[in-house]
Design an enzyme around this catalytic site. Structure first.
Site, PDB file in Angstrom:
ATOM      1  N   ARG A 173       0.802  -1.229   0.000  1.00  0.00           N
ATOM      2  CA  ARG A 173       0.000   0.000   0.000  1.00  0.00           C
ATOM      3  C   ARG A 173       0.833   1.276   0.000  1.00  0.00           C
ATOM      4  NH1 ARG A 173      -2.666  -1.083   5.929  1.00  0.00           N
ATOM      5  NH2 ARG A 173      -0.777  -1.030   7.190  1.00  0.00           N
ATOM      6  N   ARG A 225      -0.987  -4.834   2.638  1.00  0.00           N
ATOM      7  CA  ARG A 225       0.430  -4.562   2.941  1.00  0.00           C
ATOM      8  C   ARG A 225       1.342  -5.724   2.534  1.00  0.00           C
ATOM      9  NH1 ARG A 225       3.764  -2.427   7.460  1.00  0.00           N
ATOM     10  NH2 ARG A 225       4.896  -4.109   8.476  1.00  0.00           N
ATOM     11  N   ARG A 241       9.198  -8.886   7.523  1.00  0.00           N
ATOM     12  CA  ARG A 241       9.451  -9.696   8.716  1.00  0.00           C
ATOM     13  C   ARG A 241       9.979 -11.068   8.292  1.00  0.00           C
ATOM     14  NH1 ARG A 241       8.402  -5.356   9.829  1.00  0.00           N
ATOM     15  NH2 ARG A 241       7.104  -4.480  11.501  1.00  0.00           N
ATOM     16  N   HIS A 292      10.143   2.993   2.198  1.00  0.00           N
ATOM     17  CA  HIS A 292       8.796   2.730   2.722  1.00  0.00           C
ATOM     18  C   HIS A 292       8.061   4.045   2.922  1.00  0.00           C
ATOM     19  CE1 HIS A 292       9.239  -1.566   4.106  1.00  0.00           C
ATOM     20  NE2 HIS A 292      10.501  -1.260   3.820  1.00  0.00           N
ATOM     21  N   SER A 293       6.810   3.943   3.353  1.00  0.00           N
ATOM     22  CA  SER A 293       6.105   5.091   3.878  1.00  0.00           C
ATOM     23  C   SER A 293       5.154   4.575   4.960  1.00  0.00           C
ATOM     24  CB  SER A 293       5.329   5.813   2.776  1.00  0.00           C
ATOM     25  OG  SER A 293       4.128   5.111   2.442  1.00  0.00           O
ATOM     26  N   TYR A 294       4.686   5.362   5.935  1.00  0.00           N
ATOM     27  CA  TYR A 294       5.027   6.759   5.961  1.00  0.00           C
ATOM     28  C   TYR A 294       5.430   7.151   7.373  1.00  0.00           C
ATOM     29  CZ  TYR A 294       0.254   7.281   7.808  1.00  0.00           C
ATOM     30  OH  TYR A 294      -0.889   7.169   8.564  1.00  0.00           O
ATOM     31  N   GLU A 368      11.344   6.154   5.600  1.00  0.00           N
ATOM     32  CA  GLU A 368       9.877   6.195   5.702  1.00  0.00           C
ATOM     33  C   GLU A 368       9.483   7.567   5.175  1.00  0.00           C
ATOM     34  OE1 GLU A 368       7.734   3.860   6.722  1.00  0.00           O
ATOM     35  OE2 GLU A 368       8.908   2.476   7.935  1.00  0.00           O
TER      36      GLU A 368
HETATM   37  O1  0X9 Z   1       7.171  -2.018  10.123  1.00  0.00           O
HETATM   38  C1  0X9 Z   1       7.879  -1.920   9.134  1.00  0.00           C
HETATM   39  O2  0X9 Z   1       8.203  -2.871   8.424  1.00  0.00           O
HETATM   40  C2  0X9 Z   1       8.415  -0.546   8.755  1.00  0.00           C
HETATM   41  N1  0X9 Z   1       7.420   0.457   8.871  1.00  0.00           N
HETATM   42  S1  0X9 Z   1       6.173   0.485   7.832  1.00  0.00           S
HETATM   43  O3  0X9 Z   1       5.228   1.474   8.301  1.00  0.00           O
HETATM   44  N2  0X9 Z   1       6.654   0.961   6.400  1.00  0.00           N
HETATM   45  O4  0X9 Z   1       5.615  -0.831   7.729  1.00  0.00           O
HETATM   46  C3  0X9 Z   1       9.518  -0.174   9.702  1.00  0.00           C
HETATM   47  C4  0X9 Z   1      10.644  -1.085   9.654  1.00  0.00           C
HETATM   48  C5  0X9 Z   1      11.397  -1.076  10.923  1.00  0.00           C
HETATM   49  N3  0X9 Z   1      12.676  -0.564  10.795  1.00  0.00           N
HETATM   50  C6  0X9 Z   1      13.676  -1.097  10.122  1.00  0.00           C
HETATM   51  N4  0X9 Z   1      13.506  -2.054   9.277  1.00  0.00           N
HETATM   52  N5  0X9 Z   1      14.835  -0.621  10.381  1.00  0.00           N
HETATM   53 ZN    ZN Z   2       6.607  -0.291   4.814  1.00  0.00          ZN
END
Ligand code: 0X9
Ligand code: ZN
Length: 407
Positions: A173, A225, A241, A292-294, A368
């Site tokens: 998204r 997502r 993840r 990524h955002s945001y 982000e």
């Molecule tokens: O949660 C995530 O995967 C990322 N934020 S998002 O809102 N785009 O989903 C942040 C990632 C966490 N930080 C790092 N990968 N360093």
């Molecule tokens: Zn993201």
């Protein structure tokens, strides 16, 4: 509760509508208020657009008309500060679609609209044929639903140089992410004024890391997502993840229906494997960014556990501040800088942790990008260009510094 969620998903099926859905901005003032938010987050009827954060940092949460009353009552009874961000999510999505339909792609590319996955691939192929001396486009594999995943390498001269690797499109998204990666490509290839940026570096850009999820956001559910690999109860794994570095240790879910589901095992997703394999196969990558955002954050690793920073964190921090100085001078956009566990939350299995810990790349960041103010992930098409222009200035600063170091 899970069962009813699945029924809801089943009913929504294709063409999910967000009519009457509202988005709230919720700020916990104390750790105990954050505990209430965690309770809400574990309830699949609420879609947390941002993860729960340090106290004082607001989170945005989408709620369907059926649960809005309950949510508002819950927040009021626990005296948690909140405000309405979006009154009707579907209205925003409709406006975005009308915008796309009203404009064809004139010429090679336009940054006043978001592009479909096939349009992204066509642009890369077009560049490969128009600039054969500068551009190489290769396929790194297929997605789960068999879409072709491509990378573009932009390089002058005959000998390979240290590589700046740009990854985009992990989260379906976050449409501004592929858009920015295309802008980077466009600037490097089609703006001769930027040839200096190719003097000491080669650039490799992967604009669409999650093509199935991305297409699903166009055809069926704008707020998707994850990937689209099937599960028993729910589809999709959070690509960010799924990487195999301290996989599942923190900030990741083993519940299929969760938006941060880490997958059956590390690298269960073919898209994550495709990125891993191209990182392995590419010599001399000196820097890696994941877009990524945001939220306007500039993170560096590690995100798998609290308080863990790489040896070169100070260098990463200094450079991030330089990037922010340049970006903020343009329109006042300020980024929060730090290791992601420090400024946000731990999250194991992210591609940036893999890039550093698994692939051994020293300079690694997550951008982000700005959201659409009240529109969140729906950054309006007329904001694409301003965001690209300002962020590109920051990325150039990054590239200059990396090129100096790589000499
Ligand atoms: O949660 C995530 O995967 C990322 N934020 S998002 O809102 N785009 O989903 C942040 C990632 C966490 N930080 C790092 N990968 N360093
Ligand atoms: Zn993201």
């Amino acid at each position: 509760m899970l069962a009813s969620f699945v029924v809801v998903l089943g009913l929504l099926g294709t063409g999910t509508t967000y009519d009457g859905y509202k988005v709230y901005k919720i700020s916990a003032k104390t750790e105990s208020e954050n505990v209430f938010l965690r309770h809400l987050e574990s309830d699949p009827r609420y879609d947390f657009w941002s993860r729960i954060n340090k106290v004082g940092k607001p989170v945005t949460v989408m709620a369907s008309p059926e649960v809005q009353n309950e949510l508002e009552q819950y927040l009021l009874s626990h005296k948690i500060d909140h405000s309405l961000e979006i009154d009707n999510v579907q209205r925003t999505i409709d406006a975005e679609r009308r915008y796309h339909e009203s404009r064809g792609t004139n010429g090679r590319i336009s940054f006043n609209q978001y592009l479909r996955h096939d349009e992204i691939n066509s642009y890369l192929d077009q560049l490969a044929s128009d600039y054969p001396d500068l551009v190489t486009v290769s396929t790194i594999g297929q997605s789960y639903e068999n879409r072709t995943m491509k990378i573009i390498r932009i390089s002058t001269g005959t000998a390979p140089k240290p590589v700046f690797f740009v990854e985009a499109g992990m989260h379906a998204r976050e449409w501004i992410s592929p858009a920015l990666s295309l802008y980077i490509i466009n600037q490097l290839v089609e703006n001769p004024g930027n040839r200096g940026l190719l003097e000491d570096l080669d650039w490799v850009v992967l604009p669409s890391l999650n093509p199935d999820g991305y297409e699903f956001t166009w055809t069926s559910n704008r707020m998707w997502r994850k990937t689209r690999s099937p599960g028993v109860m729910c589809s999709g794994t959070d690509g960010n993840r799924n990487f195999g570095f301290h996989w599942m240790e923190n900030g990741a879910s083993d519940l299929e229906c969760s938006d941060t589901y880490a997958g059956k095992e590390a690298f269960s997703e073919v898209e994550a494997r495709n990125l891993r394999d191209i990182l392995d196969a590419t010599d001399n990558i000196v820097a890696f960014i994941s877009i990524h955002s945001y939220g306007q954050y500039l993170f560096y690793p590690y995100s798998y556990d609290v308080g863990l920073k790489p040896d070169n964190w100070q260098e990463l921090d200094d450079l991030a501040h330089k990037v922010n100085d340049v970006i903020s001078a343009i329109n006042g956009t300020e980024y929060t800088i730090g290791s992601s566990t420090e400024v946000m939350y731990p999250a194991a299995g992210c591609s940036d942790d893999w890039a550093m810990g698994g692939a051994g790349i020293d300079i690694v960041y997550v951008y982000e990008l700005p959201g659409g103010g009240k529109e969140g992930f729906d950054l309006p098409p007329e904001r694409i260009l301003p965001v690209c222009i300002e962020t590109w200035e920051g990325i150039k600063v990054m590239a200059d510094s990396i090129a100096q170091d790589a000499k």
